[in-house]
Write an enzyme that holds these catalytic residues in place. Structure first.
Site, PDB file in Angstrom:
ATOM      1  N   LYS A 197      -6.988   5.734   8.259  1.00 14.28           N
ATOM      2  CA  LYS A 197      -8.324   6.117   7.792  1.00 14.28           C
ATOM      3  C   LYS A 197      -8.788   7.340   8.572  1.00 14.28           C
ATOM      4  O   LYS A 197      -9.768   7.297   9.315  1.00 14.28           O
ATOM      5  CB  LYS A 197      -9.323   4.964   7.991  1.00 14.28           C
ATOM      6  CG  LYS A 197      -8.987   3.705   7.208  1.00 14.28           C
ATOM      7  CD  LYS A 197      -9.203   3.877   5.717  1.00 14.28           C
ATOM      8  CE  LYS A 197      -8.907   2.593   4.962  1.00 14.28           C
ATOM      9  NZ  LYS A 197      -9.059   2.765   3.492  1.00 14.28           N
TER      10      LYS A 197
ATOM     11  N   SER B 134     -12.768  -3.297   0.441  1.00  9.68           N
ATOM     12  CA  SER B 134     -12.961  -2.713   1.770  1.00  9.68           C
ATOM     13  C   SER B 134     -14.452  -2.547   2.041  1.00  9.68           C
ATOM     14  O   SER B 134     -15.180  -2.052   1.173  1.00  9.68           O
ATOM     15  CB  SER B 134     -12.279  -1.345   1.863  1.00  9.68           C
ATOM     16  OG  SER B 134     -10.884  -1.458   1.723  1.00  9.68           O
TER      17      SER B 134
ATOM     18  N   ARG C 153       0.859  -1.189   0.000  1.00  9.73           N
ATOM     19  CA  ARG C 153       0.000   0.000   0.000  1.00  9.73           C
ATOM     20  C   ARG C 153       0.893   1.237   0.000  1.00  9.73           C
ATOM     21  O   ARG C 153       1.740   1.390   0.871  1.00  9.73           O
ATOM     22  CB  ARG C 153      -0.936   0.007   1.216  1.00  9.73           C
ATOM     23  CG  ARG C 153      -1.882   1.197   1.218  1.00  9.73           C
ATOM     24  CD  ARG C 153      -3.044   0.974   2.169  1.00  9.73           C
ATOM     25  NE  ARG C 153      -2.648   0.986   3.570  1.00  9.73           N
ATOM     26  CZ  ARG C 153      -3.466   0.622   4.565  1.00  9.73           C
ATOM     27  NH1 ARG C 153      -4.695   0.206   4.292  1.00  9.73           N
ATOM     28  NH2 ARG C 153      -3.041   0.668   5.814  1.00  9.73           N
TER      29      ARG C 153
END
Length: 215
Positions: free
Chosen positions: A137, A108, A39
Site C-alpha cells: 500500500k 478493506s 491477489r
C-alpha cells in the site's frame, strides 16, 4: 462467517511468481492458514482466472475458504468462496448480485468509521489497516494500533475483523496485545526461507492469543 484466531494468508503475485503459486499455496495451507486470497495486481484477468482455477482445488482439499481479490466476475466464474474489494471499489449490492447467495464478500477499511460503515452495509468481514506502512500500500501511512480494540469490540462482535498491513512475526505480539483476533500477513510469510514453518508459527501465535482472550 464466524472466525476467531485465524490467519488470513494472501498469495500475492507481487512476491510469488505465478509458476510457484501452487507450491506456496500448499505451504500456506499446510502451515495453518484459515483463509487464502489470490491477489494479482496488474496481471491480466485471464491469468488470474487460470491461477484461481489452479488454487481453488487446493483450498477445497484443505477445507479453507478461497477468496479472489478485486474481481467478482472471476470469483463467480471459478466458483470461489468469496471476493475481497477495496474501499473505493463501489457498493456491496452489485458485487453480491454477481457472486450470488452464500458467498463471502470482504471490504478493506482504513478507519473506525469505514469499519462501521462496512458492517452496516452488510459485508461479511473487513480488513482493517494498514497498521504499519507496507510496500503493498505504497503512499498510505500506517494507522497504528490504537483503534484495534474498539473496532474489534464494536464491529468484531458481528463480523470478523482482520488486521492487516506491515504485520510481521516480529511485531505480531504487539498487534495481538492491542486486541487483534484475526490477522493478515503477506510479505513476511511469502519471503520466508520456509513458508510452511513461518505460517505455522504465526497461526499458532494467533490461535493462542485468541484462546487467552476468550478466558
Amino acid at each position: 462467517m464466524t472466525l476467531a484466531g485465524q490467519l488470513y494468508a494472501i498469495l500475492d503475485l507481487g512476491y510469488v511468481p505465478a509458476e510457484a503459486a501452487a507450491e506456496v499455496t500448499r505451504a500456506l495451507l499446510a502451515g495453518g492458514a484459515g483463509l487464502l486470497q489470490l491477489r494479482a495486481k496488474g496481471h491480466p484477468p485471464e491469468e488470474i482466472e487460470a491461477l484461481a482455477c489452479q488454487l481453488l482445488p487446493l483450498c477445497r482439499a484443505a477445507g479453507v475458504p478461497f477468496i479472489v481479490n478485486d474481481y467478482p466476475d472471476i470469483a463467480a466464474r471459478v466458483g470461489a468462496d468469496g471476493v475481497h474489494i477495496g474501499q473505493d471499489d463501489g457498493a456491496l449490492a452489485p458485487v453480491r448480485e454477481v457472486m450470488g447467495p452464500g458467498k463471502i464478500i470482504g471490504r478493506s477499511t482504513h478507519s473506525p468509521m469505514q469499519a462501521r460503515a462496512a458492517l452496516e452495509e452488510g459485508f461479511d468481514y473487513i480488513g482493517f489497516g494498514p497498521l504499519f506502512p507496507t510496500p503493498t500500500k505504497l503512499g498510505r501511512p500506517g494507522i497504528g494500533l490504537s483503534d484495534i480494540a474498539a473496532v474489534q469490540s464494536e464491529v468484531g462482535r458481528e463480523i470478523p475483523v482482520f488486521c492487516i498491513g506491515g504485520i510481521k512475526r516480529d511485531n505480531l505480539p504487539e498487534v495481538l496485545s492491542a486486541g487483534a483476533r484475526n490477522v493478515v500477513i503477506v510479505s513476511d510469510l511469502l519471503t520466508a526461507p520456509d513458508v510452511q514453518i513461518a505460517t505455522r508459527q504465526v497461526s499458532q501465535a494467533i490461535a493462542a492469543a485468541s484462546l487467552a482472550g476468550d478466558r
